[in-house]
Design a protein around this motif. Sequence first.
Motif, mmCIF file in Angstrom:
data_model
loop_
_atom_site.group_PDB
_atom_site.id
_atom_site.type_symbol
_atom_site.label_atom_id
_atom_site.label_comp_id
_atom_site.label_asym_id
_atom_site.label_seq_id
_atom_site.Cartn_x
_atom_site.Cartn_y
_atom_site.Cartn_z
ATOM 1 N N ALA A 62 0.801 -0.930 0.169
ATOM 2 C CA ALA A 62 0.242 0.116 0.401
ATOM 3 C C ALA A 62 1.381 0.750 0.074
ATOM 4 C CB ALA A 62 -1.106 0.146 1.087
ATOM 5 N N LEU A 63 2.135 1.608 0.168
ATOM 6 C CA LEU A 63 2.841 2.510 0.411
ATOM 7 C C LEU A 63 3.759 2.486 -0.559
ATOM 8 C CD1 LEU A 63 4.743 1.331 3.653
ATOM 9 C CD2 LEU A 63 3.162 3.332 3.140
ATOM 10 N N LEU A 64 3.606 1.929 -1.849
ATOM 11 C CA LEU A 64 4.071 2.041 -3.481
ATOM 12 C C LEU A 64 3.038 2.970 -4.138
ATOM 13 C CD1 LEU A 64 4.119 -2.223 -4.103
ATOM 14 C CD2 LEU A 64 5.927 -0.302 -3.605
ATOM 15 N N THR A 65 3.433 4.202 -4.390
ATOM 16 C CA THR A 65 3.263 5.345 -4.697
ATOM 17 C C THR A 65 2.839 5.055 -6.718
ATOM 18 O OG1 THR A 65 3.534 6.202 -3.631
ATOM 19 C CG2 THR A 65 2.359 7.727 -4.915
ATOM 20 N N PRO A 66 1.758 5.458 -7.307
ATOM 21 C CA PRO A 66 1.793 5.499 -8.469
ATOM 22 C C PRO A 66 2.345 6.694 -9.339
ATOM 23 C CG PRO A 66 -0.582 5.156 -7.754
ATOM 24 C CD PRO A 66 0.562 5.032 -6.538
ATOM 25 N N ASN A 67 2.947 6.424 -9.980
ATOM 26 C CA ASN A 67 4.175 6.889 -10.712
ATOM 27 C C ASN A 67 2.706 7.816 -12.415
ATOM 28 O OD1 ASN A 67 5.635 9.218 -12.321
ATOM 29 N ND2 ASN A 67 7.571 8.261 -11.249
ATOM 30 N N HIS A 68 1.725 8.161 -11.978
ATOM 31 C CA HIS A 68 1.183 9.077 -13.051
ATOM 32 C C HIS A 68 1.157 9.700 -14.141
ATOM 33 C CE1 HIS A 68 -2.618 7.403 -10.591
ATOM 34 N NE2 HIS A 68 -1.918 7.905 -9.635
ATOM 35 N N MET A 69 2.445 10.228 -13.950
ATOM 36 C CA MET A 69 3.080 11.300 -15.105
ATOM 37 C C MET A 69 4.161 10.012 -16.029
ATOM 38 S SD MET A 69 5.372 14.972 -15.146
ATOM 39 C CE MET A 69 3.205 15.148 -14.732
ATOM 40 N N LEU A 70 5.073 9.257 -15.103
ATOM 41 C CA LEU A 70 5.849 8.900 -16.491
ATOM 42 C C LEU A 70 4.687 7.415 -16.563
ATOM 43 C CD1 LEU A 70 8.311 7.135 -16.964
ATOM 44 C CD2 LEU A 70 8.828 6.288 -14.481
ATOM 45 N N GLY A 71 3.624 7.556 -16.049
ATOM 46 C CA GLY A 71 3.106 6.028 -16.701
ATOM 47 C C GLY A 71 2.168 6.872 -18.499
ATOM 48 N N ARG A 72 1.462 8.049 -17.810
ATOM 49 C CA ARG A 72 1.201 8.714 -19.630
ATOM 50 C C ARG A 72 2.725 8.738 -20.713
ATOM 51 N NH1 ARG A 72 -1.866 11.243 -15.522
ATOM 52 N NH2 ARG A 72 -0.130 13.114 -15.016
ATOM 53 N N PHE A 73 3.249 8.917 -20.201
ATOM 54 C CA PHE A 73 4.438 9.416 -21.097
ATOM 55 C C PHE A 73 4.998 8.212 -21.518
ATOM 56 C CE2 PHE A 73 6.689 13.388 -18.639
ATOM 57 C CZ PHE A 73 5.832 13.736 -19.628
ATOM 58 N N ILE A 74 4.900 6.935 -21.179
ATOM 59 C CA ILE A 74 5.397 5.878 -21.916
ATOM 60 C C ILE A 74 4.000 5.484 -22.600
ATOM 61 C CG2 ILE A 74 5.351 3.361 -20.451
ATOM 62 C CD1 ILE A 74 7.037 4.093 -18.508
ATOM 63 N N ARG A 75 2.738 5.460 -21.987
ATOM 64 C CA ARG A 75 1.336 5.079 -22.501
ATOM 65 C C ARG A 75 1.581 6.055 -24.098
ATOM 66 N NH1 ARG A 75 -0.530 4.457 -18.529
ATOM 67 N NH2 ARG A 75 -1.078 6.258 -18.051
ATOM 68 N N SER A 76 1.829 7.083 -24.279
ATOM 69 C CA SER A 76 2.033 8.048 -25.070
ATOM 70 C C SER A 76 2.706 7.856 -26.692
ATOM 71 C CB SER A 76 1.704 9.529 -24.715
ATOM 72 O OG SER A 76 2.214 10.367 -25.970
ATOM 73 N N TRP A 77 4.459 7.175 -25.703
ATOM 74 C CA TRP A 77 5.912 6.981 -26.211
ATOM 75 C C TRP A 77 4.725 5.199 -27.708
ATOM 76 C CZ3 TRP A 77 9.311 2.880 -26.329
ATOM 77 C CH2 TRP A 77 9.856 2.848 -26.921
ATOM 78 N N THR A 78 4.923 4.337 -27.002
ATOM 79 C CA THR A 78 4.336 3.553 -26.986
ATOM 80 C C THR A 78 3.139 3.362 -28.363
ATOM 81 O OG1 THR A 78 2.254 2.772 -25.448
ATOM 82 C CG2 THR A 78 4.758 1.697 -25.285
ATOM 83 N N ILE A 79 1.992 4.379 -28.456
ATOM 84 C CA ILE A 79 1.089 4.675 -29.036
ATOM 85 C C ILE A 79 1.846 4.939 -30.325
ATOM 86 C CG2 ILE A 79 -0.793 5.804 -29.654
ATOM 87 C CD1 ILE A 79 -1.652 5.762 -27.293
ATOM 88 N N CYS A 80 2.922 5.985 -30.361
ATOM 89 C CA CYS A 80 4.124 6.679 -31.027
ATOM 90 C C CYS A 80 4.846 6.118 -31.982
ATOM 91 C CB CYS A 80 4.098 8.145 -31.085
ATOM 92 S SG CYS A 80 3.215 9.483 -30.375
ATOM 93 N N ASN A 81 5.161 5.076 -31.602
ATOM 94 C CA ASN A 81 6.088 4.139 -32.343
ATOM 95 C C ASN A 81 4.982 2.403 -32.101
ATOM 96 O OD1 ASN A 81 9.182 5.139 -32.355
ATOM 97 N ND2 ASN A 81 7.910 5.769 -29.779
ATOM 98 N N ALA A 82 4.276 3.119 -32.136
ATOM 99 C CA ALA A 82 3.377 1.175 -32.152
ATOM 100 C C ALA A 82 3.385 0.812 -33.556
ATOM 101 C CB ALA A 82 1.794 1.611 -32.480
ATOM 102 N N GLU A 83 4.047 1.416 -35.109
ATOM 103 C CA GLU A 83 4.064 1.561 -36.195
ATOM 104 C C GLU A 83 5.625 0.755 -35.878
ATOM 105 O OE1 GLU A 83 3.487 4.191 -38.786
ATOM 106 O OE2 GLU A 83 1.303 4.107 -38.862
ATOM 107 N N LYS A 84 7.038 0.724 -35.723
ATOM 108 C CA LYS A 84 7.636 0.131 -35.505
ATOM 109 C C LYS A 84 7.749 -1.238 -34.436
ATOM 110 C CE LYS A 84 9.623 5.307 -35.554
ATOM 111 N NZ LYS A 84 10.267 6.149 -34.800
ATOM 112 N N GLY A 85 6.951 -1.758 -34.056
ATOM 113 C CA GLY A 85 6.601 -2.449 -32.933
ATOM 114 C C GLY A 85 6.679 -3.357 -32.085
ATOM 115 N N ILE A 86 6.004 -1.319 -31.124
ATOM 116 C CA ILE A 86 6.522 -1.763 -29.916
ATOM 117 C C ILE A 86 4.897 -1.889 -29.717
ATOM 118 C CG2 ILE A 86 6.735 0.363 -27.861
ATOM 119 C CD1 ILE A 86 8.812 0.031 -29.068
ATOM 120 N N GLU A 87 4.784 -3.126 -28.262
ATOM 121 C CA GLU A 87 3.877 -3.464 -28.295
ATOM 122 C C GLU A 87 3.222 -2.622 -26.784
ATOM 123 O OE1 GLU A 87 1.543 -6.494 -24.594
ATOM 124 O OE2 GLU A 87 3.726 -6.562 -25.368
#
Length: 419
Positions: A62-87
């Motif tokens: 319960a003491l683990l804190t979600p890193n929402h900003m980094l999570g959004r960066f990662i999801r956005s990056w994977t979408i932008c690079n989906a055509e290059k084979g990134i899941e």
Amino acid sequence: MEEVEIPQYFLCPISLQIMKDPVTTITGITYDRENIEQWLLMAEENTCTCPVTKQLLPRDTALLTPNHMLGRFIRSWTICNAEKGIEQIPSPKYPLNKSHVFRLIRQVNNPKLYLEALRKMVTMISENEENRKCLDEGGAIKAMVFFLLRSFKEGRFIMGIEEALRIFHLVWSPTHENMQLVKENHDLIEAILWILKSRKMCNNKNQVVTIKTHAMLVLKSVVSVSSTNLLTSLTRDFFQQMLDTLRKNSNSYVSQQATKAALHVLIDACPGGRNRLKMIELGAIFELIELELSNNEKRVTELVFSLLSHLCSLADGRAELVKHAAGIAMVSKRILRISPATDVSAIQILGLIAKYSATKEVLMEMLRVGGVAKFCMVIQADCEAYLKKKTMEILRAHNNVWYNSQCVQIYFLTRCPGQ
């Protein structure tokens, strides 16, 4: 395919894979939730350290804190690079909080919102264990009990009963609050029987089987913690419904899971002598023998034999088992074939018959169907000492009838190996 350079801070320090649900520990290092939770789980008490900094870490997830900003960066990056084979990585599903649970429970009481609320609860339970605990702590069991009782008292088999039963079964834990809620709840027993007997639930056989299975699983949980007062007040109609659940036929709406739950319920109701007599009078011995003759599952056999041993403690139960053409033979043949638990129950059953119902015909039947031979085999087998002793007592008690049998040797009647 073009090679893509993954930003270093997108990678979990434990798995070195792109993080799907980044969380930050109190040491300031970010990890993928699944990896760090597994790390904390596997660590020994008082020696749990941060994989990167080696500083001590509390094991409380319960003491683990979600890193929402980094999570959004990662999801956005994977979408932008989906055509290059990134899941692409979907948004993580976070555990429930109590305010959300309270809101869902309030919606269960709303005629327009209750069905969607129940379905959301079912989905959330399936997502993770934390959601199940949160629903339990938030009062989901109480809400499901009230929902089922309301439907029963109104006499309407409404949509949502299947979900309510499923939620009760999946969320249930024998906490003090839950036990206090159900242990004297006669109306809840009646409501479950009403569901089991209902002919109006739906026309889909698979759904009927599912509903009845969950109803039996709920009943098993309730009866396991019921008070003596409630158990002694169980009616013949209740036991008849349980025995109906054990019957197998081509039109059966009963699953194997429901069969095992019914056996558990009957065993839990056995401490009361009157309950055992009700079962016997309703034909329980016959039904159990017939069930076992067509059964091929170890656990069902263990439950059947446990229940038979309870019922055979009464004279009427022993009389019914002896009267069944396959009764003694079936019990004898299962010895040393299924499990130690089955052996204990089987020796108990035959011991009671040999002690209290031992007519010459019954004793010769034991010999004819191989029961006496099994007694001799138990003495030689790798069984518990007390079981060998019990078997020796049976053989000695009827030595005058079985003495000339090839399988009964003087050695077995005078000395138990290892003593």
